[in-house]
Design a protein around this motif. Structure first.
Motif, PDB file in Angstrom:
ATOM      1  N   TYR A   7      17.433  22.990  64.241  1.00 34.35           N
ATOM      2  CA  TYR A   7      16.150  22.324  64.450  1.00 34.35           C
ATOM      3  C   TYR A   7      15.903  21.323  63.335  1.00 34.35           C
ATOM      4  O   TYR A   7      16.633  21.274  62.352  1.00 34.35           O
ATOM      5  N   CYS A   8      14.865  20.531  63.528  1.00 36.52           N
ATOM      6  CA  CYS A   8      14.402  19.589  62.518  1.00 36.52           C
ATOM      7  C   CYS A   8      12.932  19.877  62.267  1.00 36.52           C
ATOM      8  O   CYS A   8      12.167  20.115  63.207  1.00 36.52           O
ATOM      9  N   TYR A   9      12.540  19.873  61.017  1.00 36.50           N
ATOM     10  CA  TYR A   9      11.125  20.046  60.698  1.00 36.50           C
ATOM     11  C   TYR A   9      10.717  19.035  59.651  1.00 36.50           C
ATOM     12  O   TYR A   9      11.532  18.701  58.793  1.00 36.50           O
ATOM     13  N   PRO A  10       9.541  18.482  59.735  1.00 36.03           N
ATOM     14  CA  PRO A  10       8.636  18.607  60.885  1.00 36.03           C
ATOM     15  C   PRO A  10       9.168  17.800  62.062  1.00 36.03           C
ATOM     16  O   PRO A  10       9.984  16.889  61.880  1.00 36.03           O
ATOM     17  N   ASN A  11       8.737  18.143  63.220  1.00 31.45           N
ATOM     18  CA  ASN A  11       9.075  17.388  64.429  1.00 31.45           C
ATOM     19  C   ASN A  11       7.815  17.294  65.260  1.00 31.45           C
ATOM     20  O   ASN A  11       7.381  18.309  65.799  1.00 31.45           O
ATOM     21  N   GLY A  18      12.521  14.054  57.334  1.00 31.62           N
ATOM     22  CA  GLY A  18      12.637  15.274  58.123  1.00 31.62           C
ATOM     23  C   GLY A  18      13.841  16.055  57.649  1.00 31.62           C
ATOM     24  O   GLY A  18      14.837  15.479  57.202  1.00 31.62           O
ATOM     25  N   ILE A  90      14.386  14.631  68.445  1.00 32.04           N
ATOM     26  CA  ILE A  90      13.457  14.466  67.330  1.00 32.04           C
ATOM     27  C   ILE A  90      12.638  13.214  67.588  1.00 32.04           C
ATOM     28  O   ILE A  90      13.183  12.182  67.986  1.00 32.04           O
TER      29      ILE A  90
END
Length: 94
Positions: A7-11, A18, A90
């Protein structure tokens, strides 16, 4: 399965940076290719993993010079005998 989560955060990414995170099990290599919505290559990240068991590969993607829009991350994780792929989306908003 070589990939636990990715995953990528923040998204969506709104502050110019990110963090891309790939959680693996018994993987040897992780490669991330980033493409825009039209399929044009934007950026890449890769790493070799030297331990067995659960591992985390993480990169900070600087989006200051990237246009607002949707991007696809093509994630390849390779082990001794297998390769696993995931695609995640994203959003970048400036």
């Amino acid at each position: 399965s070589l990939i636990n989560r990715t995953y990528c955060y923040p998204n969506p990414i709104m502050d110019g940076k990110g963090t891309i995170r790939v959680e693996t099990v018994n993987a040897k290599k992780v490669r991330v290719l980033i493409y825009d919505l039209a399929g044009h290559f934007v950026n890449s990240f890769k790493t070799d993993l030297n331990q067995s068991g659960n591992q985390i590969a993480e990169w900070v993607w600087n989006t200051d010079k990237i246009e607002s829009g949707v991007y696809f991350l093509h994630i390849d994780v390779s082990g001794d005998l297998d390769t696993e792929t995931r695609i995640i989306k994203i959003a970048v908003i400036h």
